[in-house]
Every structure is written in C-alpha cells, then in structure tokens.
Design an enzyme around this catalytic site. Structure first.
Site, mmCIF file in Angstrom:
data_model
loop_
_atom_site.group_PDB
_atom_site.id
_atom_site.type_symbol
_atom_site.label_atom_id
_atom_site.label_comp_id
_atom_site.label_asym_id
_atom_site.label_seq_id
_atom_site.Cartn_x
_atom_site.Cartn_y
_atom_site.Cartn_z
ATOM 1 N N ARG A 104 21.256 -87.637 -31.879
ATOM 2 C CA ARG A 104 19.803 -87.553 -31.958
ATOM 3 C C ARG A 104 19.235 -87.721 -30.562
ATOM 4 O O ARG A 104 19.272 -88.809 -29.990
ATOM 5 C CB ARG A 104 19.242 -88.639 -32.879
ATOM 6 N N LYS A 153 3.300 -72.625 -37.034
ATOM 7 C CA LYS A 153 3.560 -72.965 -38.438
ATOM 8 C C LYS A 153 4.795 -73.860 -38.494
ATOM 9 O O LYS A 153 5.879 -73.458 -38.938
ATOM 10 C CB LYS A 153 3.716 -71.707 -39.296
HETATM 11 C C1 LIG Z 1 -2.655 -75.359 -42.406
HETATM 12 C C2 LIG Z 1 -2.673 -74.009 -43.048
HETATM 13 N N1 LIG Z 1 -3.664 -73.156 -42.753
HETATM 14 C C3 LIG Z 1 -3.738 -71.934 -43.306
HETATM 15 C C4 LIG Z 1 -2.785 -71.504 -44.222
HETATM 16 C C5 LIG Z 1 -2.885 -70.127 -44.817
HETATM 17 O O1 LIG Z 1 -1.919 -69.270 -44.258
HETATM 18 P P1 LIG Z 1 -1.375 -67.998 -45.036
HETATM 19 O O2 LIG Z 1 -2.560 -67.196 -45.436
HETATM 20 O O3 LIG Z 1 -0.531 -67.311 -44.023
HETATM 21 O O4 LIG Z 1 -0.602 -68.496 -46.205
HETATM 22 C C6 LIG Z 1 -1.717 -72.344 -44.552
HETATM 23 C C7 LIG Z 1 -0.698 -71.891 -45.489
HETATM 24 O O5 LIG Z 1 0.184 -72.582 -45.872
HETATM 25 C C8 LIG Z 1 -1.668 -73.630 -43.954
HETATM 26 O O6 LIG Z 1 -0.658 -74.480 -44.239
#
Ligand SMILES: Cc1ncc(COP(=O)(O)O)c(C=O)c1O
Length: 289
Positions: A104, A153
């Site tokens: 880690r 993401k």
């Molecule tokens: C923080 C956040 N914003 C926006 C979205 C919407 O994204 P999408 O339209 O690509 O699912 C998500 C989807 O999970 C999210 O987690």
C-alpha cells in the site's frame, strides 16, 4: 442474488458473481483509485454507449491508468454481459481500477495491470413521458462538500454517498448541491436542469460537476429537435427556488421531475409541461446516441 443477473465479467472472463474475486491490495479497494461507468440497456439496446466509453477513456487518461480497448472490444464485452443476463432492462456497471499492487503506497505503481470488472443489474422500465405516471422527486439542498475534481467519474464516491445519505435522512429522494457562492453544481448522483419562462438552464461544465451523458444527450436533443431555448450558465439557488420546473438527469433516471425543494413546492408543485415535452423527445431519440 437474482439468478437472472448473475454473470459478471472480471479481467477477461465471464463467471458467476460468487466466483469473482479481487485482491485486498487492489487500489480500487484501498484508495478508490479507479473510474466507472453505468450504461443503461433496454431489450439489448444500449443508450449513449459511445459517449460513455469516451468519458471512461478520458477519465482513465486523466488519472494515468493505461488500458487500451477499442470501442468494438468494449461493445462485445457489453453485448455478451447483457445477453448472458437475459437482456430486459439492465444497467451495466463497468469499473476499471489501477489494479492490485504488492504493497500500500500512494504513488502510481509502474507495472500493474488494471482490474476490469463489469456486472449487469435490473433497472426500472424506460421512463414514460406522462405526467400522470412519472415518479415525482422531492429534494433537499446543501453546500457541496465534495472534492474539486467532480468532472472525473471516480470510484471514490464517499463525498457523493454522504450527501446522498443526507437526503435520505431528510426523507427525500435526492439532494441538490451548491458551491460556497450559492450556485447550483449538481445533485449527489444526477445533473440538474431548471425551466424558467419556457427556457431551459443547466450549470456549465467545469470541475464542479460530472459531464453527464444524459445531460449531454438532452442538450443536444433539445437544440436539434425543438425550438426551446437552452442555456448552459451558472444558476443561483434563488433561481432554482423560483424556477417553474426542476429536473434531475442520469442514465438510470433519464429526466426526473422534481416537485419539492426543502419542503417548498417547485412552481405549482406538479410535474411540468416542459418536462413532458422534453422526456418525450428524449425517449424518441435516446437510442441514436
Ligand atoms: C455526480 C453525478 N452527476 C451526474 C450524473 C449523471 O451522469 P450520467 O447522465 O452520465 O449518468 C451521475 C451519474 O451517476 C453522477 O453520479
């Protein structure tokens, strides 16, 4: 475990969920060091597949995870997973972590193979563009206390999870987030749109929000298939409170109408006409992305 959604993909192989095992030294587990996507599929037809994979690749490049799969290779993986799980209405969750290290240590290791995991889960039937039947969302609001890289993401979702739970604890379905200047960012798991005097507004893309695929598609559909004026601009929480309509967008929800914010009605407290129009257009065009 629902037997219809039991086959998962892990590192090149399809297997029953019970057999999928990863190392506790996986950096996804230890650091949340990974990127994910959720792609909806209705009767085997994926929505926004190329856009999801494009965002995934961008995220991997941003955090230096080296994984090169072509769009066709991803597509084959998705199609197999969907058919192995009986098609129907499925969400496909795809997760790429930096991989399992031997220790880690925070720095990115040089020679590590990314862990690729995907599974399918049942989702609700596609949203029907009808005010009478759609689920009405209630939300609360709070200052956005997540990090300053919300465009990634990331699988490190603790900030989102804590905000989402705040909403649940307040007895509502989602929570709208605003920055320290009182401007709307997004919701814990959705993007946000408002409607005022027939115009549609949503916050611009920056490091404060995720570039949602549904957001992207909806903007494109409204611009190319309607006369509705659409603006990407910063929105104060006062503007949200005075809006005629508020919508949440995400891959699993499509466009979800919000009727209550912090205990007060949005507009007349009913689902709006612009929502119905927009969801109808979205439903008619979503499979072209
Ligand atoms: C923080 C956040 N914003 C926006 C979205 C919407 O994204 P999408 O339209 O690509 O699912 C998500 C989807 O999970 C999210 O987690």
């Amino acid at each position: 475990m629902d037997m219809n959604t039991n086959t998962v993909y892990l590192n090149g192989e399809f297997m029953p969920m019970e057999q999928a095992k990863i190392s506790p030294l996986d950096r996804g587990f230890l650091f949340g060091d990974g990127i994910y996507e959720v792609v909806p599929s209705y009767d085997g037809k994926l929505v926004g597949f190329a856009l999801h994979m494009e965002r995934m690749q961008k995220g991997l490049d941003t955090i230096g995870i080296k994984l090169s799969k072509t769009l066709d290779e991803w597509r084959e993986l998705f199609d197999t997973l969907i058919s192995e799980n009986g098609s129907g209405n499925l969400g496909v969750y795809l997760h790429v972590s930096r991989g399992a290290d031997t220790k880690r240590f925070h720095a990115y290791p040089d020679d590590v193979t990314p862990t690729v995991f995907a599974f399918a889960f049942e989702i609700a039937a596609a949203t029907v563009a009808d005010k009478k039947f759609v689920k009405k969302f209630k939300v609360t609001s709070t200052e956005d206390l997540r990090w300053k890289r919300c465009q990634i993401k990331s699988t490190s979702l603790l900030g989102n999870v804590m905000h989402f739970q705040q909403g649940i604890d307040a007895g509502v379905n989602e929570i709208l987030l605003h920055n320290s200047d009182g401007h709307l960012t997004e919701a814990a798991a959705c993007n946000v749109f408002i409607v005022k005097d027939g115009k549609v507004f949503t916050p611009p893309l920056d490091n404060q929000i995720l570039a949602g695929v549904t957001r992207n598609m909806l903007l494109d559909i409204l611009r190319n298939h309607s006369d509705i004026e659409v603006q990407e601009d910063s929105i104060s929480m006062d503007q949200v409170r005075q809006a005629d309509e508020v919508w949440l967008t995400s891959s699993s929800k499509e466009i979800a109408p919000v009727v209550e914010l912090d205990g007060e009605p949005i507009g007349d407290g009913e689902v709006g006409a612009v929502w119905e129009f927009a969801q109808r257009l979205f439903s008619a065009n979503k499979f072209f992305y």
